[in-house]
Design an enzyme around this catalytic site. Structure first.
Site, PDB file in Angstrom:
ATOM      1  N   ASN A  26      51.478 -26.013 -13.191  1.00 11.21           N
ATOM      2  CA  ASN A  26      52.326 -25.127 -13.983  1.00 11.21           C
ATOM      3  C   ASN A  26      52.899 -24.027 -13.081  1.00 11.21           C
ATOM      4  O   ASN A  26      52.536 -23.890 -11.915  1.00 11.21           O
ATOM      5  CB  ASN A  26      51.568 -24.558 -15.186  1.00 11.21           C
ATOM      6  CG  ASN A  26      50.367 -23.707 -14.794  1.00 11.21           C
ATOM      7  OD1 ASN A  26      50.418 -22.914 -13.860  1.00 11.21           O
ATOM      8  ND2 ASN A  26      49.262 -23.874 -15.522  1.00 11.21           N
ATOM      9  N   ASP A  55      47.185 -30.857 -19.898  1.00  6.25           N
ATOM     10  CA  ASP A  55      46.489 -32.143 -19.941  1.00  6.25           C
ATOM     11  C   ASP A  55      47.348 -33.209 -20.614  1.00  6.25           C
ATOM     12  O   ASP A  55      47.362 -34.378 -20.198  1.00  6.25           O
ATOM     13  CB  ASP A  55      45.166 -32.003 -20.706  1.00  6.25           C
ATOM     14  CG  ASP A  55      44.133 -31.187 -19.958  1.00  6.25           C
ATOM     15  OD1 ASP A  55      44.238 -31.081 -18.722  1.00  6.25           O
ATOM     16  OD2 ASP A  55      43.219 -30.642 -20.601  1.00  6.25           O
ATOM     17  N   GLU A  71      50.405 -21.657 -11.458  1.00  7.36           N
ATOM     18  CA  GLU A  71      49.682 -22.275 -10.346  1.00  7.36           C
ATOM     19  C   GLU A  71      50.580 -22.427  -9.124  1.00  7.36           C
ATOM     20  O   GLU A  71      50.124 -22.309  -7.981  1.00  7.36           O
ATOM     21  CB  GLU A  71      49.129 -23.625 -10.782  1.00  7.36           C
ATOM     22  CG  GLU A  71      47.992 -23.507 -11.801  1.00  7.36           C
ATOM     23  CD  GLU A  71      47.678 -24.824 -12.478  1.00  7.36           C
ATOM     24  OE1 GLU A  71      48.575 -25.707 -12.503  1.00  7.36           O
ATOM     25  OE2 GLU A  71      46.559 -24.971 -13.001  1.00  7.36           O
TER      26      GLU A  71
END
Length: 359
Positions: free
Chosen positions: A223, A304, A226
């Site tokens: 993302n 996820d 990150e």
């Protein structure tokens, strides 16, 4: 064609809604090896009846006690909801929580024989105490049990044995990293190399601190937060004036993404940006896909979902653009749901065929 997909398909010539729907239908029966940090989600449900006389905290009278799969276990739930089969490989503790987690995986329909028990570490677990009321559910406290120590070399060897034994019957490998000590170069790089030789995609959802574990992988998905952290791990020579701060502008996302893809050594990089969509990077191209409009109820587990849908797309023979569009669609459905719940292939097909985002 649904107007929801027009902005995405206009940027990916040759891909149609009908082609995407056929891709989703081809998910049925695919087999994935999921390697990662498996966690047990534990919930104590109760009612607040009074304030404790011992301290100014609520007293929760427990009414129910439930369990669920977290971390890589949420990826397993998503893959199976999409029609896939899963072999789970990872490390758990030699404790009661490990037994419960294994049973949760078995009950979900996964093959849990790839889980190794390590008596020197606890099973990663998160216990939430939730007070129920007529108006809402209020989380009172969360108690975590975990170790972030790197797994021992002898366990790496045992994990290799279990992972390689499952590779022959797997269509793809999905590595779900939550930085609990499992992912190391000695574990991931030989597996990635074996998959490359076998022509099987490796999809990784890593934490930025584990960038040395990604070389040769097919797809890395992170993302935007990150990506910001990962930019700090790049060599100083990459920056004339130092790495940027938060990646608020698309031009900055693209600049950082190009550098990260080369640094990671992966074929394709996705940077997911929530309401701003997803940008995919390959050796020669950068493509930004806007988000599918959706009312956001809860973003828990959306990453996820995106990586699970993308993995199933690549496992079925789809291209990276299809993986990005369908992952984007899965994320839009997920944020419209409360909690870390899976998105099914039926929900994806409904979104594709009718433009509906299901509750």
């Amino acid at each position: 064609m649904s107007d929801l997909f027009a902005p995405l398909l206009s940027r990916t010539p040759g891909i149609t809604v009908q082609r995407l729907a056929e891709r989703v239908r081809s998910f049925q029966g695919l087999s994935l090896l999921v390697l990662g940090d498996f966690m047990l989600d534990e919930y104590v449900w109760g009612e607040v009846t009074r304030v404790s006389p011992e301290a100014p905290v609520p007293v929760v009278e427990a009414r129910d006690h439930t369990y669920g799969l977290g971390g890589a276990g949420n990826v397993v739930n998503n893959v199976m909801a999409l029609g896939g089969q899963v072999t789970a490989v990872g490390v758990i503790g030699n404790d009661a929580h490990g037994t419960t987690l294994t049973q949760e995986l078995v009950d979900a329909g996964a093959d849990a024989t790839g889980l190794l028990r390590d008596p020197e570490r606890p099973t990663t677990s998160k216990m939430r105490v939730v007070a129920r009321s007529q108006q809402n559910n209020q989380q009172i406290v969360r108690i975590d049990r975990e170790s972030r120590e790197k797994i021992r070399p002898e366990l790496v060897a045992a994990l290799h044995e279990r992972a390689f034994s499952a590779l022959d019957t797997s269509d793809a490998v999905l590595i779900s990293d939550y930085n609990k000590g499992l992912l190391t170069p000695s574990l991931s790089l030989p597996l990635i190399e074996a998959c490359r030789k076998a022509g099987k995609p490796v999809i990784i959802n890593p934490k930025p601190s584990n960038s040395a574990c990604l070389n040769g992988s097919t797809l890395v998905s992170i993302n935007v937060h990150e990506a910001t952290v990962a930019a700090l791990t790049l060599p100083a020579s990459e920056w004339e004036e130092g790495p940027p701060g938060e990646l608020n502008a698309q031009e900055t996302v693209e600049d950082v993404g190009r550098r990260l893809r080369r640094f990671f050594g992966c074929e394709t990089l996705f940077i997911t940006q929530g309401a701003r969509g997803v940008t995919l990077f390959s050796e020669n191209d950068v493509t930004h896909l806007p988000a599918i409009p959706a009312e956001v109820y809860d973003g828990t587990g959306a990453g996820d979902t995106v990586v699970s849908v993308a993995a199933m797309t690549l496992a079925s023979g789809g291209c990276r653009e299809e993986a990005a569009i369908l992952g984007n669609a899965g994320g839009a459905i997920k944020v419209h749901k409360l909690g870390a719940v899976a998105v099914s292939s039926e929900e994806l097909l409904t979104l594709l065929e009718r433009g509906d985002i299901l509750k």
